[in-house]
Design an enzyme around this catalytic site. Sequence first.
Site, mmCIF file in Angstrom:
data_model
loop_
_atom_site.group_PDB
_atom_site.id
_atom_site.type_symbol
_atom_site.label_atom_id
_atom_site.label_comp_id
_atom_site.label_asym_id
_atom_site.label_seq_id
_atom_site.Cartn_x
_atom_site.Cartn_y
_atom_site.Cartn_z
ATOM 1 N N ASN A 9 0.878 -1.175 0.000
ATOM 2 C CA ASN A 9 0.000 0.000 0.000
ATOM 3 C C ASN A 9 0.912 1.221 0.000
ATOM 4 O OD1 ASN A 9 -1.916 1.922 0.388
ATOM 5 N ND2 ASN A 9 -2.832 1.000 2.217
ATOM 6 N N LYS A 16 3.671 0.712 2.785
ATOM 7 C CA LYS A 16 3.311 -0.274 3.803
ATOM 8 C C LYS A 16 3.377 -1.655 3.157
ATOM 9 C CE LYS A 16 -0.528 1.023 6.330
ATOM 10 N NZ LYS A 16 -1.951 0.889 6.643
ATOM 11 N N ARG A 91 -2.490 -2.197 -3.574
ATOM 12 C CA ARG A 91 -3.741 -1.470 -3.414
ATOM 13 C C ARG A 91 -3.725 -0.313 -4.415
ATOM 14 N NH1 ARG A 91 -5.876 1.689 1.943
ATOM 15 N NH2 ARG A 91 -7.956 2.003 1.145
ATOM 16 N N HIS A 180 -13.318 1.858 -0.330
ATOM 17 C CA HIS A 180 -13.219 0.859 0.755
ATOM 18 C C HIS A 180 -13.745 -0.511 0.295
ATOM 19 C CE1 HIS A 180 -13.633 4.312 3.896
ATOM 20 N NE2 HIS A 180 -12.354 4.015 3.747
ATOM 21 N N LEU A 209 -16.048 2.232 9.652
ATOM 22 C CA LEU A 209 -15.959 3.519 10.339
ATOM 23 C C LEU A 209 -14.531 3.717 10.828
ATOM 24 C CD1 LEU A 209 -19.226 3.262 12.523
ATOM 25 C CD2 LEU A 209 -19.002 4.100 10.184
ATOM 26 N N GLY A 210 -13.753 4.465 10.070
ATOM 27 C CA GLY A 210 -12.388 4.793 10.465
ATOM 28 C C GLY A 210 -12.262 6.297 10.380
ATOM 29 N N ARG A 241 -13.879 14.977 7.155
ATOM 30 C CA ARG A 241 -14.712 15.199 5.958
ATOM 31 C C ARG A 241 -16.174 15.357 6.342
ATOM 32 N NH1 ARG A 241 -12.592 10.148 2.612
ATOM 33 N NH2 ARG A 241 -10.786 10.077 3.980
ATOM 34 N N ALA A 284 -11.650 10.077 16.959
ATOM 35 C CA ALA A 284 -12.846 9.651 17.690
ATOM 36 C C ALA A 284 -12.573 9.443 19.182
ATOM 37 C CB ALA A 284 -13.394 8.364 17.077
ATOM 38 N N ARG A 285 -11.326 9.052 19.512
ATOM 39 C CA ARG A 285 -11.013 8.830 20.939
ATOM 40 C C ARG A 285 -11.119 10.125 21.732
ATOM 41 N NH1 ARG A 285 -6.011 5.202 19.224
ATOM 42 N NH2 ARG A 285 -6.128 6.790 17.632
ATOM 43 N N GLY A 333 -15.260 1.481 14.228
ATOM 44 C CA GLY A 333 -16.233 0.383 14.229
ATOM 45 C C GLY A 333 -15.795 -0.788 15.102
ATOM 46 N N GLU A 334 -14.489 -1.061 15.104
ATOM 47 C CA GLU A 334 -13.987 -2.198 15.888
ATOM 48 C C GLU A 334 -13.783 -1.849 17.357
ATOM 49 O OE1 GLU A 334 -10.406 -3.725 13.941
ATOM 50 O OE2 GLU A 334 -11.385 -3.433 12.003
ATOM 51 N N ASN A 335 -13.528 -0.561 17.624
ATOM 52 C CA ASN A 335 -13.051 -0.218 18.974
ATOM 53 C C ASN A 335 -13.959 0.657 19.829
ATOM 54 O OD1 ASN A 335 -10.366 -1.467 18.857
ATOM 55 N ND2 ASN A 335 -10.034 -0.014 17.187
ATOM 56 N N GLU A 382 -7.354 -5.317 4.946
ATOM 57 C CA GLU A 382 -7.304 -5.114 3.496
ATOM 58 C C GLU A 382 -6.105 -5.837 2.879
ATOM 59 O OE1 GLU A 382 -9.094 -0.872 2.613
ATOM 60 O OE2 GLU A 382 -8.201 -0.938 4.592
HETATM 61 P P1 AMP Z 1 -8.713 3.898 10.797
HETATM 62 O O1 AMP Z 1 -8.856 4.980 9.779
HETATM 63 O O2 AMP Z 1 -9.457 2.648 10.489
HETATM 64 O O3 AMP Z 1 -7.278 3.642 11.203
HETATM 65 O O4 AMP Z 1 -9.423 4.458 12.147
HETATM 66 C C1 AMP Z 1 -8.988 5.622 12.799
HETATM 67 C C2 AMP Z 1 -10.055 6.067 13.763
HETATM 68 O O5 AMP Z 1 -10.318 5.008 14.698
HETATM 69 C C3 AMP Z 1 -9.675 7.289 14.590
HETATM 70 O O6 AMP Z 1 -10.760 8.197 14.625
HETATM 71 C C4 AMP Z 1 -9.462 6.716 15.973
HETATM 72 O O7 AMP Z 1 -9.776 7.629 16.966
HETATM 73 C C5 AMP Z 1 -10.444 5.568 15.998
HETATM 74 N N1 AMP Z 1 -10.109 4.638 17.078
HETATM 75 C C6 AMP Z 1 -9.026 3.840 17.183
HETATM 76 N N2 AMP Z 1 -9.043 3.180 18.370
HETATM 77 C C7 AMP Z 1 -10.160 3.591 19.028
HETATM 78 C C8 AMP Z 1 -10.742 3.296 20.302
HETATM 79 N N3 AMP Z 1 -10.177 2.437 21.141
HETATM 80 N N4 AMP Z 1 -11.917 3.904 20.614
HETATM 81 C C9 AMP Z 1 -12.500 4.774 19.773
HETATM 82 N N5 AMP Z 1 -11.992 5.094 18.558
HETATM 83 C C10 AMP Z 1 -10.850 4.523 18.190
#
Ligand code: AMP
Length: 396
Positions: A9, A16, A91, A180, A209-210, A241, A284-285, A333-335, A382
């Site tokens: 990537n 990467k 990618r 995606h 959701l990232g 965005r 998001a954190r 979405g995962e966290n 991915e």
């Molecule tokens: P990605 O683009 O998939 O790497 O996701 C990045 C986003 O995931 C960022 O907004 C991070 O704040 C969020 N994120 C990662 N770990 C956590 C967590 N433990 N709780 C909430 N959001 C998270």
Amino acid sequence: MKELIIAINSGSSSLKFQVYEFPEEKKIAKGLFERIGLASSMDLTYSLDGGKSSRSVKGETHEDAVKYLLDFLLEEKIVADLSEITGVGHRVAHGGEFFKGSCIVEDESLKKIKSLSHLAPLHNPINIMGIEAFKNNLPACPQVAVFDTSFHQTMPEENYLYPIPYKLYEEEGIRRFGFHGTSHQFVATEAAKSLGKKLEDLKIISCHLGNGGSICGIKNGQSVITSMGFTPLAGIMMGTRCGDIDPSIVTYLGRKKQMSFAEIEQMMNQDSGFKGVSGISSDARDIEEAFEQGDPKAVLAMNMFCGRVKQMIGAYAAELGGLDVLIFTAGIGENSPIIRQLSCEGLSLFGITVDEERNNTRQAIVSQENGRVAVMIVPTNEERMIVRETNQLISK
Ligand code: AMP
């Protein structure tokens, strides 16, 4: 002799990689070159057996990084001979309407990918650099392009066209592409596998959701609708965005505030979303932390984000004519239990439920025991999808 496939990537100043052994599909190395082109050396961080290491590497270009990577694989005895690398999967951001699936990169397809650069000017040229660097250094090894857009090429016309004059599609190719795709396809496949069902038999909504985010409706194993559009700016609210807004805001700002296209683009891509609404952060954190402390702007940003995800889920359930599986994936979405919970709140009419304990402890299935829809957390990968696609194509 080993059979190894590398997933690549490449970004503007980064490259990467992940190395997988086949047929086991076992990850044996991963790493990241950063700060490419910013000085006479770059940084490499890598992990072979779980532990993380780093070093500084001489070189200034993506090609220097690729040369170093191949020497590194020999030096670390990951390969005894470079002929053990049976394929490299890249990618590639945009395959336009032309690429309906992944492809082995020959001269013609490389030309075609180059000709689509206007659709992804920040990404395709860099992805091409990565492909060319490998072609130069491993000329006998097949290079495969895996496109972010191709999974969505199954969308029906009524979902990929915009209600603007048809000739803008014919003349300029303006339509919804979606992105995606590799992630949506991967998590849908994994979800079906873990439920012991056939992908083709399930109606699935996948929420990636990232920092960037998109939602995809999947029926018969195919994408039928997705929230990103002509560009990745469309759809749900994201880290920086804005997602879908009234398009007249663009012309209004131009007229009222004499903002240029570049300024408006910057505002919508870099200064909106979580960052723009909260004034706190795009991460998001940070928003969650401020939300828990009751910061009004963070509460608003969180409610706006989850509200938009929820609206999209409802709309896509209608589009699919039902729903069996709802997937959350990628960083948020995962966290984030709170974002999963708020995004599903009030959706019980669709059979969507969230079990608090399962959600908070990040179980694979977070819906309630009697919930009609399986609400799932499926970690995206991915790179694994890229090596899988590469393996399939080179085995043919
Ligand atoms: P990605 O683009 O998939 O790497 O996701 C990045 C986003 O995931 C960022 O907004 C991070 O704040 C969020 N994120 C990662 N770990 C956590 C967590 N433990 N709780 C909430 N959001 C998270």
